[in-house]
Design a protein around this motif. Structure first.
Motif, PDB file in Angstrom:
ATOM      1  N   PHE A 192      12.248  14.957   5.709  1.00 52.52           N
ATOM      2  CA  PHE A 192      12.582  15.942   4.677  1.00 52.52           C
ATOM      3  C   PHE A 192      11.627  17.134   4.719  1.00 52.52           C
ATOM      4  CE2 PHE A 192      15.064  12.519   2.507  1.00 52.52           C
ATOM      5  CZ  PHE A 192      16.278  13.178   2.554  1.00 52.52           C
ATOM      6  N   ASN A 193      10.361  16.897   4.993  1.00 57.83           N
ATOM      7  CA  ASN A 193       9.430  18.025   5.118  1.00 57.83           C
ATOM      8  C   ASN A 193       9.849  18.949   6.251  1.00 57.83           C
ATOM      9  OD1 ASN A 193       7.606  17.735   2.971  1.00 57.83           O
ATOM     10  ND2 ASN A 193       6.466  16.170   4.078  1.00 57.83           N
ATOM     11  N   GLN A 194      10.301  18.385   7.365  1.00 52.86           N
ATOM     12  CA  GLN A 194      10.773  19.203   8.488  1.00 52.86           C
ATOM     13  C   GLN A 194      12.010  20.014   8.102  1.00 52.86           C
ATOM     14  OE1 GLN A 194      11.320  16.323  11.615  1.00 52.86           O
ATOM     15  NE2 GLN A 194       9.200  16.508  12.326  1.00 52.86           N
ATOM     16  N   LEU A 195      12.953  19.367   7.421  1.00 50.13           N
ATOM     17  CA  LEU A 195      14.164  20.080   6.995  1.00 50.13           C
ATOM     18  C   LEU A 195      13.839  21.208   6.019  1.00 50.13           C
ATOM     19  CD1 LEU A 195      16.829  17.252   6.514  1.00 50.13           C
ATOM     20  CD2 LEU A 195      16.639  18.896   8.391  1.00 50.13           C
ATOM     21  N   PHE A 196      12.938  20.944   5.080  1.00 53.72           N
ATOM     22  CA  PHE A 196      12.602  21.982   4.116  1.00 53.72           C
ATOM     23  C   PHE A 196      11.748  23.086   4.732  1.00 53.72           C
ATOM     24  CE2 PHE A 196      14.491  19.110   1.141  1.00 53.72           C
ATOM     25  CZ  PHE A 196      15.042  19.964   0.184  1.00 53.72           C
ATOM     26  N   ASP A 197      10.959  22.769   5.754  1.00 49.17           N
ATOM     27  CA  ASP A 197      10.265  23.817   6.521  1.00 49.17           C
ATOM     28  C   ASP A 197      11.287  24.737   7.169  1.00 49.17           C
ATOM     29  OD1 ASP A 197       7.618  23.152   6.007  1.00 49.17           O
ATOM     30  OD2 ASP A 197       7.395  21.941   7.826  1.00 49.17           O
ATOM     31  N   TYR A 198      12.297  24.128   7.786  1.00 45.09           N
ATOM     32  CA  TYR A 198      13.373  24.899   8.419  1.00 45.09           C
ATOM     33  C   TYR A 198      14.109  25.755   7.386  1.00 45.09           C
ATOM     34  CZ  TYR A 198      18.090  25.690  10.325  1.00 45.09           C
ATOM     35  OH  TYR A 198      19.282  26.242  10.702  1.00 45.09           O
ATOM     36  N   ASN A 199      14.438  25.174   6.256  1.00 48.51           N
ATOM     37  CA  ASN A 199      15.126  25.897   5.190  1.00 48.51           C
ATOM     38  C   ASN A 199      14.286  27.084   4.719  1.00 48.51           C
ATOM     39  OD1 ASN A 199      17.521  25.819   3.332  1.00 48.51           O
ATOM     40  ND2 ASN A 199      15.893  25.720   1.806  1.00 48.51           N
ATOM     41  N   PHE A 200      12.980  26.852   4.583  1.00 43.86           N
ATOM     42  CA  PHE A 200      12.075  27.917   4.154  1.00 43.86           C
ATOM     43  C   PHE A 200      12.081  29.059   5.170  1.00 43.86           C
ATOM     44  CE2 PHE A 200       7.936  29.981   3.708  1.00 43.86           C
ATOM     45  CZ  PHE A 200       7.922  30.236   2.356  1.00 43.86           C
ATOM     46  N   TYR A 201      11.997  28.708   6.434  1.00 41.72           N
ATOM     47  CA  TYR A 201      12.015  29.685   7.524  1.00 41.72           C
ATOM     48  C   TYR A 201      13.306  30.515   7.496  1.00 41.72           C
ATOM     49  CZ  TYR A 201      12.915  31.207  12.345  1.00 41.72           C
ATOM     50  OH  TYR A 201      13.254  31.928  13.460  1.00 41.72           O
ATOM     51  N   CYS A 202      14.436  29.855   7.378  1.00 42.25           N
ATOM     52  CA  CYS A 202      15.734  30.547   7.382  1.00 42.25           C
ATOM     53  C   CYS A 202      15.865  31.488   6.192  1.00 42.25           C
ATOM     54  CB  CYS A 202      16.876  29.545   7.361  1.00 42.25           C
ATOM     55  SG  CYS A 202      17.072  28.630   8.887  1.00 42.25           S
ATOM     56  N   ASN A 203      15.569  30.976   5.013  1.00 38.62           N
ATOM     57  CA  ASN A 203      15.722  31.808   3.820  1.00 38.62           C
ATOM     58  C   ASN A 203      14.736  32.975   3.836  1.00 38.62           C
ATOM     59  OD1 ASN A 203      17.803  30.232   2.906  1.00 38.62           O
ATOM     60  ND2 ASN A 203      16.606  29.180   1.348  1.00 38.62           N
ATOM     61  N   LYS A 204      13.514  32.722   4.282  1.00 40.37           N
ATOM     62  CA  LYS A 204      12.525  33.793   4.353  1.00 40.37           C
ATOM     63  C   LYS A 204      12.997  34.876   5.334  1.00 40.37           C
ATOM     64  CE  LYS A 204       7.645  34.626   4.679  1.00 40.37           C
ATOM     65  NZ  LYS A 204       6.324  34.122   4.748  1.00 40.37           N
ATOM     66  N   GLY A 205      13.552  34.456   6.468  1.00 38.85           N
ATOM     67  CA  GLY A 205      14.078  35.411   7.433  1.00 38.85           C
ATOM     68  C   GLY A 205      15.223  36.229   6.873  1.00 38.85           C
ATOM     69  N   LEU A 206      16.106  35.577   6.141  1.00 41.61           N
ATOM     70  CA  LEU A 206      17.248  36.275   5.544  1.00 41.61           C
ATOM     71  C   LEU A 206      16.786  37.244   4.451  1.00 41.61           C
ATOM     72  CD1 LEU A 206      20.290  36.574   5.692  1.00 41.61           C
ATOM     73  CD2 LEU A 206      20.501  34.616   4.175  1.00 41.61           C
TER      74      LEU A 206
END
Length: 147
Positions: free
Chosen positions: A5-19
């Motif tokens: 879950f930490n990996q998934l939320f890291d990815y989510n953070f990266y995507c949303n921050k990029g957007l």
């Protein structure tokens, strides 16, 4: 499970921050994209709130000014990481009421996965909206993130 879950939320953070960065640099962000990204932020807060048994801060389709997206996003992620860190059982049942007043129960793991999947779904809709408005969206594929 915590690592996953930490990996998934890291990815989510990266995507949303990029957007958020991409939208902040545009002269005009399509209205539908603003609605969809605001919804991503709102739903994330709502599901975190359900997991923590607290009242959500936002309504499902509440619109946020782009200048507030980063702060809301950061707080959502912080809250999710806190939930993950403090979880002792991802099979723990969470009872909640939908916005329509219906009662449901899901596991904490299901809810956390839903947050990620829901965000991905709506980011894809934003990419389609960008293309229809002649904006070339950045690729946010998970495999590219992991490379």
């Amino acid at each position: 499970m915590k690592v996953f879950f930490n990996q998934l939320f890291d990815y989510n953070f990266y995507c949303n921050k990029g957007l958020i960065k991409e939208c902040s640099e545009l002269d005009k962000v399509p209205e539908r994209s603003i609605e969809l990204f605001s919804h991503i932020l709102n739903a994330h807060d709502i599901w975190n709130s359900r997991s923590l048994n607290r009242k959500p801060k936002f309504e499902v389709w509440q619109i946020h000014d782009i200048k507030h997206w980063e702060d809301i996003h950061y707080e959502n992620q912080r809250s999710s990481f806190e939930i993950i860190t403090n979880a002792s059982d991802f099979d723990k049942r969470i009872d909640y009421e939908t916005n329509e007043g219906r009662l449901f129960t899901n596991t904490l793991g299901e809810i956390l996965f839903h947050i990620i999947n829901h965000s991905t779904h709506h980011r894809a809709q934003i990419a389609v909206d960008f293309r229809s408005n002649d904006i070339d969206p950045k690729s946010l594929d998970y495999i590219f993130y992991k490379r």
